[in-house]
Design a protein around this motif. Structure first.
Motif, PDB file in Angstrom:
ATOM      1  N   ALA A  25      -0.583  39.135  21.287  1.00  0.00           N
ATOM      2  CA  ALA A  25       0.050  39.468  20.315  1.00  0.00           C
ATOM      3  C   ALA A  25      -0.720  39.903  18.858  1.00  0.00           C
ATOM      4  O   ALA A  25       0.279  41.015  18.960  1.00  0.00           O
ATOM      5  CB  ALA A  25       1.227  38.413  19.779  1.00  0.00           C
ATOM      6  N   ALA A  26      -1.269  39.548  18.458  1.00  0.00           N
ATOM      7  CA  ALA A  26      -2.027  40.016  17.681  1.00  0.00           C
ATOM      8  C   ALA A  26      -3.315  41.438  17.811  1.00  0.00           C
ATOM      9  O   ALA A  26      -3.206  41.864  17.738  1.00  0.00           O
ATOM     10  CB  ALA A  26      -3.303  38.842  17.390  1.00  0.00           C
ATOM     11  N   ASP A  27      -3.547  41.675  19.587  1.00  0.00           N
ATOM     12  CA  ASP A  27      -4.202  42.181  19.286  1.00  0.00           C
ATOM     13  C   ASP A  27      -3.415  43.264  19.584  1.00  0.00           C
ATOM     14  O   ASP A  27      -2.976  44.962  19.570  1.00  0.00           O
ATOM     15  CB  ASP A  27      -4.464  42.238  21.254  1.00  0.00           C
ATOM     16  N   THR A  28      -1.506  43.687  20.437  1.00  0.00           N
ATOM     17  CA  THR A  28      -0.892  44.553  20.452  1.00  0.00           C
ATOM     18  C   THR A  28       0.388  44.502  18.962  1.00  0.00           C
ATOM     19  O   THR A  28       0.638  45.986  18.839  1.00  0.00           O
ATOM     20  CB  THR A  28       0.503  44.529  21.279  1.00  0.00           C
ATOM     21  N   GLY A  29      -0.110  44.102  18.434  1.00  0.00           N
ATOM     22  CA  GLY A  29       0.628  43.857  16.728  1.00  0.00           C
ATOM     23  C   GLY A  29       1.928  43.904  16.583  1.00  0.00           C
ATOM     24  O   GLY A  29       2.854  43.870  15.783  1.00  0.00           O
ATOM     25  N   ALA A  30       2.285  42.922  18.099  1.00  0.00           N
ATOM     26  CA  ALA A  30       3.813  42.339  17.735  1.00  0.00           C
ATOM     27  C   ALA A  30       4.024  40.798  16.918  1.00  0.00           C
ATOM     28  O   ALA A  30       2.291  40.142  16.674  1.00  0.00           O
ATOM     29  CB  ALA A  30       3.769  42.042  18.912  1.00  0.00           C
ATOM     30  N   ALA A  31       4.509  40.676  16.335  1.00  0.00           N
ATOM     31  CA  ALA A  31       5.175  39.820  15.059  1.00  0.00           C
ATOM     32  C   ALA A  31       5.723  38.767  15.770  1.00  0.00           C
ATOM     33  O   ALA A  31       6.596  39.114  17.005  1.00  0.00           O
ATOM     34  CB  ALA A  31       5.592  40.303  14.275  1.00  0.00           C
ATOM     35  N   GLY A  32       6.142  37.456  15.236  1.00  0.00           N
ATOM     36  CA  GLY A  32       6.567  36.345  16.320  1.00  0.00           C
ATOM     37  C   GLY A  32       6.056  34.936  16.611  1.00  0.00           C
ATOM     38  O   GLY A  32       5.423  34.451  15.902  1.00  0.00           O
ATOM     39  N   TRP A  33       6.886  34.356  17.719  1.00  0.00           N
ATOM     40  CA  TRP A  33       6.442  32.834  17.370  1.00  0.00           C
ATOM     41  C   TRP A  33       6.345  32.449  19.078  1.00  0.00           C
ATOM     42  O   TRP A  33       6.691  33.364  20.089  1.00  0.00           O
ATOM     43  CB  TRP A  33       6.747  32.320  16.935  1.00  0.00           C
ATOM     44  N   VAL A  34       5.593  31.880  19.745  1.00  0.00           N
ATOM     45  CA  VAL A  34       5.892  31.399  21.064  1.00  0.00           C
ATOM     46  C   VAL A  34       6.067  29.558  21.278  1.00  0.00           C
ATOM     47  O   VAL A  34       5.542  28.854  19.858  1.00  0.00           O
ATOM     48  CB  VAL A  34       5.048  31.504  21.802  1.00  0.00           C
ATOM     49  N   ARG A  35       6.774  28.945  21.389  1.00  0.00           N
ATOM     50  CA  ARG A  35       6.405  27.460  21.685  1.00  0.00           C
ATOM     51  C   ARG A  35       6.869  26.618  23.534  1.00  0.00           C
ATOM     52  O   ARG A  35       7.586  27.655  23.842  1.00  0.00           O
ATOM     53  CB  ARG A  35       7.136  26.664  20.718  1.00  0.00           C
ATOM     54  N   ASN A  36       6.460  26.039  23.702  1.00  0.00           N
ATOM     55  CA  ASN A  36       6.569  24.520  24.960  1.00  0.00           C
ATOM     56  C   ASN A  36       8.319  24.586  24.048  1.00  0.00           C
ATOM     57  O   ASN A  36       8.362  24.083  23.355  1.00  0.00           O
ATOM     58  CB  ASN A  36       5.777  23.791  25.455  1.00  0.00           C
ATOM     59  N   ARG A  37       8.628  24.731  26.014  1.00  0.00           N
ATOM     60  CA  ARG A  37      10.475  23.895  25.263  1.00  0.00           C
ATOM     61  C   ARG A  37      10.156  22.822  26.106  1.00  0.00           C
ATOM     62  O   ARG A  37       9.519  22.208  27.856  1.00  0.00           O
ATOM     63  CB  ARG A  37      11.244  24.832  25.791  1.00  0.00           C
ATOM     64  N   PRO A  38      11.208  21.297  25.455  1.00  0.00           N
ATOM     65  CA  PRO A  38      11.027  20.066  26.585  1.00  0.00           C
ATOM     66  C   PRO A  38      10.686  20.478  27.840  1.00  0.00           C
ATOM     67  O   PRO A  38      11.082  19.022  29.099  1.00  0.00           O
ATOM     68  CB  PRO A  38      12.294  19.565  25.790  1.00  0.00           C
ATOM     69  N   ASP A  39      11.833  20.614  28.669  1.00  0.00           N
ATOM     70  CA  ASP A  39      12.344  21.358  30.137  1.00  0.00           C
ATOM     71  C   ASP A  39      11.547  22.177  31.175  1.00  0.00           C
ATOM     72  O   ASP A  39      11.522  22.267  32.594  1.00  0.00           O
ATOM     73  CB  ASP A  39      13.781  22.054  30.315  1.00  0.00           C
ATOM     74  N   GLY A  40       9.850  21.969  30.486  1.00  0.00           N
ATOM     75  CA  GLY A  40       8.912  22.663  30.591  1.00  0.00           C
ATOM     76  C   GLY A  40       8.510  23.945  31.285  1.00  0.00           C
ATOM     77  O   GLY A  40       7.954  25.371  31.650  1.00  0.00           O
ATOM     78  N   THR A  41       9.793  25.074  29.998  1.00  0.00           N
ATOM     79  CA  THR A  41       9.469  26.671  30.553  1.00  0.00           C
ATOM     80  C   THR A  41       8.440  26.924  29.330  1.00  0.00           C
ATOM     81  O   THR A  41       8.248  25.780  28.246  1.00  0.00           O
ATOM     82  CB  THR A  41      11.372  26.983  30.437  1.00  0.00           C
ATOM     83  N   VAL A  42       8.687  27.907  28.667  1.00  0.00           N
ATOM     84  CA  VAL A  42       7.883  28.518  27.440  1.00  0.00           C
ATOM     85  C   VAL A  42       8.513  30.021  26.526  1.00  0.00           C
ATOM     86  O   VAL A  42       9.269  30.452  27.581  1.00  0.00           O
ATOM     87  CB  VAL A  42       6.243  29.667  27.759  1.00  0.00           C
TER      88      VAL A  42
END
Length: 94
Positions: A25-42
């Protein structure tokens, strides 16, 4: 500016998905966030110029070198004016 929320299923936790997402994301210039979810997804939110966001959505279908992506759900959302990109903690299981 556009915003997309993705939920990525497969072998995507414990395989550097979030850290690779942040650096990509830093390389592309995108902002935002990411996190693991309790169900095993991201879950991730990408916001910014259309080409940067679409590149991150495309990246989500492949993920990190060690991940195995089975499915990616994409939802359009209204931009909130995010800046930077962060790894957020996993939400608490209730």
């Amino acid at each position: 500016m556009i915003r997309r929320r993705v939920v990525v299923s497969g072998d995507v936790q414990g395989v550097y998905f979030r850290d690779t997402c942040r650096t990509t994301a830093a390389d592309t210039g995108a902002a935002g966030w990411v996190r693991n979810r309790p169900d095993g997804t991201v879950e991730a939110v990408f916001e910014g110029p259309p080409e940067a966001v679409e590149r991150m959505v495309a990246w989500s279908h492949e993920g990190s070198r060690l991940s195995i992506v089975d499915r990616v759900e994409v939802v359009e959302e209204e931009p909130e004016g995010l800046t930077g990109f962060e790894i957020r903690p996993t939400p608490w299981r209730g």
